[in-house]
Design an enzyme around this catalytic site. Structure first.
Site, PDB file in Angstrom:
ATOM      1  N   HIS A 100      -2.176  -9.657  -2.111  1.00 25.68           N
ATOM      2  CA  HIS A 100      -2.667 -11.030  -1.769  1.00 25.68           C
ATOM      3  C   HIS A 100      -4.078 -10.592  -0.967  1.00 25.68           C
ATOM      4  O   HIS A 100      -4.150  -9.745  -0.228  1.00 25.68           O
ATOM      5  CB  HIS A 100      -1.939 -11.998  -1.114  1.00 25.68           C
ATOM      6  CG  HIS A 100      -1.448 -11.485   0.024  1.00 25.68           C
ATOM      7  ND1 HIS A 100      -1.910 -11.504   1.304  1.00 25.68           N
ATOM      8  CD2 HIS A 100       0.035 -10.905   0.523  1.00 25.68           C
ATOM      9  CE1 HIS A 100      -1.420 -10.997   2.414  1.00 25.68           C
ATOM     10  NE2 HIS A 100      -0.371 -10.484   1.903  1.00 25.68           N
ATOM     11  N   ASN A 106      -2.822 -12.722   8.540  1.00 23.92           N
ATOM     12  CA  ASN A 106      -3.511 -11.397   8.715  1.00 23.92           C
ATOM     13  C   ASN A 106      -4.864 -11.521   9.706  1.00 23.92           C
ATOM     14  O   ASN A 106      -4.999 -10.637  10.623  1.00 23.92           O
ATOM     15  CB  ASN A 106      -4.120 -11.100   7.224  1.00 23.92           C
ATOM     16  CG  ASN A 106      -3.187 -10.560   6.252  1.00 23.92           C
ATOM     17  OD1 ASN A 106      -3.163 -10.894   5.092  1.00 23.92           O
ATOM     18  ND2 ASN A 106      -2.172  -9.904   6.762  1.00 23.92           N
ATOM     19  N   ARG A 149       0.585 -17.333  -0.600  1.00 18.98           N
ATOM     20  CA  ARG A 149      -0.607 -16.487  -0.606  1.00 18.98           C
ATOM     21  C   ARG A 149      -0.570 -15.394  -1.501  1.00 18.98           C
ATOM     22  O   ARG A 149      -1.801 -15.278  -2.365  1.00 18.98           O
ATOM     23  CB  ARG A 149      -0.482 -15.418   0.916  1.00 18.98           C
ATOM     24  CG  ARG A 149       0.604 -14.719   1.135  1.00 18.98           C
ATOM     25  CD  ARG A 149       0.521 -14.034   2.508  1.00 18.98           C
ATOM     26  NE  ARG A 149       1.586 -13.296   2.631  1.00 18.98           N
ATOM     27  CZ  ARG A 149       2.812 -13.413   3.224  1.00 18.98           C
ATOM     28  NH1 ARG A 149       3.209 -14.711   3.470  1.00 18.98           N
ATOM     29  NH2 ARG A 149       3.795 -12.692   3.866  1.00 18.98           N
ATOM     30  N   GLU A 203       7.160 -10.621   0.692  1.00 19.68           N
ATOM     31  CA  GLU A 203       6.875  -9.568   1.606  1.00 19.68           C
ATOM     32  C   GLU A 203       8.181  -9.035   2.460  1.00 19.68           C
ATOM     33  O   GLU A 203       9.174  -9.955   2.312  1.00 19.68           O
ATOM     34  CB  GLU A 203       5.981 -10.096   2.677  1.00 19.68           C
ATOM     35  CG  GLU A 203       5.681  -9.150   3.967  1.00 19.68           C
ATOM     36  CD  GLU A 203       5.120  -8.033   3.320  1.00 19.68           C
ATOM     37  OE1 GLU A 203       5.814  -7.047   2.797  1.00 19.68           O
ATOM     38  OE2 GLU A 203       3.801  -7.674   3.330  1.00 19.68           O
ATOM     39  N   MET A 205      11.200  -9.046   4.930  1.00 24.11           N
ATOM     40  CA  MET A 205      11.425  -9.900   6.013  1.00 24.11           C
ATOM     41  C   MET A 205      11.457  -9.157   7.410  1.00 24.11           C
ATOM     42  O   MET A 205      11.787  -8.197   7.432  1.00 24.11           O
ATOM     43  CB  MET A 205      12.881 -10.449   5.594  1.00 24.11           C
ATOM     44  CG  MET A 205      13.248 -11.931   6.328  1.00 24.11           C
ATOM     45  SD  MET A 205      13.278 -11.748   8.066  1.00 24.11           S
ATOM     46  CE  MET A 205      15.258 -11.405   8.220  1.00 24.11           C
ATOM     47  N   ARG A 230       6.823  -0.602  11.690  1.00 26.87           N
ATOM     48  CA  ARG A 230       6.040  -1.315  10.647  1.00 26.87           C
ATOM     49  C   ARG A 230       6.023  -0.053   9.508  1.00 26.87           C
ATOM     50  O   ARG A 230       5.913  -0.431   8.226  1.00 26.87           O
ATOM     51  CB  ARG A 230       4.542  -1.200  11.356  1.00 26.87           C
ATOM     52  CG  ARG A 230       4.398  -2.217  12.102  1.00 26.87           C
ATOM     53  CD  ARG A 230       2.958  -2.732  12.503  1.00 26.87           C
ATOM     54  NE  ARG A 230       2.015  -3.000  11.590  1.00 26.87           N
ATOM     55  CZ  ARG A 230       0.712  -2.903  11.614  1.00 26.87           C
ATOM     56  NH1 ARG A 230      -0.025  -2.672  12.517  1.00 26.87           N
ATOM     57  NH2 ARG A 230       0.229  -3.543  10.435  1.00 26.87           N
ATOM     58  N   HIS A 273       2.780  -8.353  -1.953  1.00 24.76           N
ATOM     59  CA  HIS A 273       2.589  -8.195  -0.691  1.00 24.76           C
ATOM     60  C   HIS A 273       2.486  -6.494  -0.519  1.00 24.76           C
ATOM     61  O   HIS A 273       3.131  -5.821  -1.207  1.00 24.76           O
ATOM     62  CB  HIS A 273       3.680  -8.716  -0.062  1.00 24.76           C
ATOM     63  CG  HIS A 273       3.845 -10.361  -0.138  1.00 24.76           C
ATOM     64  ND1 HIS A 273       3.114 -11.228   0.596  1.00 24.76           N
ATOM     65  CD2 HIS A 273       4.504 -10.887  -1.260  1.00 24.76           C
ATOM     66  CE1 HIS A 273       3.456 -12.316  -0.027  1.00 24.76           C
ATOM     67  NE2 HIS A 273       4.268 -12.376  -1.076  1.00 24.76           N
ATOM     68  N   GLY A 274       2.061  -6.353   0.692  1.00 26.46           N
ATOM     69  CA  GLY A 274       1.856  -4.906   1.212  1.00 26.46           C
ATOM     70  C   GLY A 274       3.175  -4.340   0.819  1.00 26.46           C
ATOM     71  O   GLY A 274       3.020  -3.000   0.244  1.00 26.46           O
TER      72      GLY A 274
END
Ligand SMILES: O=C(O)[C@@H](CO)OP(=O)(O)O
Length: 336
Positions: A100, A106, A149, A203, A205, A230, A273-274
């Site tokens: 997205h 972000n 998104r 994404e 959680m 991360r 998502h990433g």
């Protein structure tokens, strides 16, 4: 001839130049089928999107001509009607992945995870730009996460698509939602691209980090700890999902629901998502859990894969239309 005519087209396959060969058709056909023997429509989705003028389905090859579709039983068809190994074209399909565009969290540098926040103006522009890059690649079906998104990104990207088909969200949350969103025009139906939303593509959680500022969290717990939360593969953030856990549901969804569509020749776009996309790319590119750690995805940059003979071939990111090599990645899939 051992072929039996079972289906009749109710539209026309427009100016198809594939001459009934199996494989990706350079033209977009507009055709759907009605059962001649049973007298009702059997499979609207058969050539929906029309990117293939001929399609392999279990033991049959379905060929569409301007006025009719014929089902050949390969087992009983004479050898002249079957495709020899030498000229057999294998089916291939495009798979586009888009992370997205920039979201409002972000922009604020907040851990977002499954919190459902919209795009910023920059994110909207990124999605439109992404759409320009893929405007020549046929899209028959779209999958997005359940989050706005990703859905905004898919919809905005499709506003730029050359084919001008309308992405239409499939509502299956209840029987009534399905019934109330039916389309009653065959023609309109064929000008729509089904959009399937799936929470499994959400994404990761992020647990108790959701809503926290990334920099402030690094200041508090140390950058190493935050980097581990991360980007490590199997260490989850507090009460959240690790990439491994995210991959488990995202890849399972991909292999169960999306891969069969690609195998049947449908060109697919996934807006997600990433981390759900990193998981899927890990599967597509056969990355190890070490290699995926350094994989970073930019917002709003589409990535193209070709699915052929059960394999995924990475084609990189299609350049913007203003760039000279626009067809370098997309030639086989570009509209004429
Ligand atoms: O906050 C998130 O949900 C993700 C993506 O923006 O962050 P990260 O870069 O840590 O994967």
């Amino acid at each position: 001839m051992a072929a039996t005519t079972l289906y009749q087209s109710v539209g026309t396959l427009q100016s198809c130049r594939n001459n009934g060969n199996s494989g990706l058709c350079p033209d977009y056909g507009h055709v759907s089928f009605r059962s001649v023997s049973k007298g009702f429509k059997v499979d609207v989705g058969l050539l929906r999107g029309g990117s293939f003028c001929s399609r392999k389905r279990s033991t049959c090859v379905i060929q569409a001509s301007a006025s009719q579709a014929t089902v050949f039983d390969e087992a009983s068809a004479p050898s002249s009607a079957t495709t020899s190994d030498s000229n057999k074209k294998t089916s291939e399909a495009a798979l586009i992945l888009i992370r997205h565009g920039e979201s409002m969290w972000n922009e604020k540098n907040l851990f977002t995870g499954c919190v459902d926040v919209p795009l910023t103006t920059k994110g909207v522009e990124e999605a439109v730009e992404a759409g320009k890059r893929i405007s020549n690649i046929p899209v028959d079906m779209i999958y997005t996460s359940a989050l706005i998104r990703a859905q905004m990104t898919a919809m905005l990207a499709m506003t730029q698509h050359r084919r001008k088909k309308v992405p239409t969200i499939i509502h299956e949350e209840s029987e009534q939602a399905g019934a109330w969103s039916q389309i009653f025009s065959e023609d309109t139906n064929m000008q729509c691209i089904p959009v399937v939303t799936a929470w499994q593509l959400n994404e990761r959680m992020y647990g108790e980090l959701q809503g926290l500022n990334k920099q402030e969290t690094a200041d508090k717990y140390g950058s190493e700890q935050v980097h581990e939360w991360r980007r490590s593969y199997d260490i989850p953030p507090p009460n959240g999902e690790s990439l491994e856990m995210c991959a488990e549901r995202a890849v399972a969804y991909f292999t169960e629901h999306i891969e069969p569509q690609l195998a049947s020749g449908k060109n697919i776009m996934i807006a997600a998502h990433g981390n759900s996309l990193r998981s899927i790319i890990m599967y597509l590119d056969k990355l190890t859990s070490q290699e995926v750690i350094s994989l970073e995805l930019a917002t709003g940059i589409p990535m193209l894969y070709i699915f052929k003979e059960g394999r995924f071939i990475r084609r990189g990111s299609p350049p913007a239309p203003t760039e000279a090599t626009v067809y370098a990645y997309t030639k086989g899939f570009a509209f004429s």
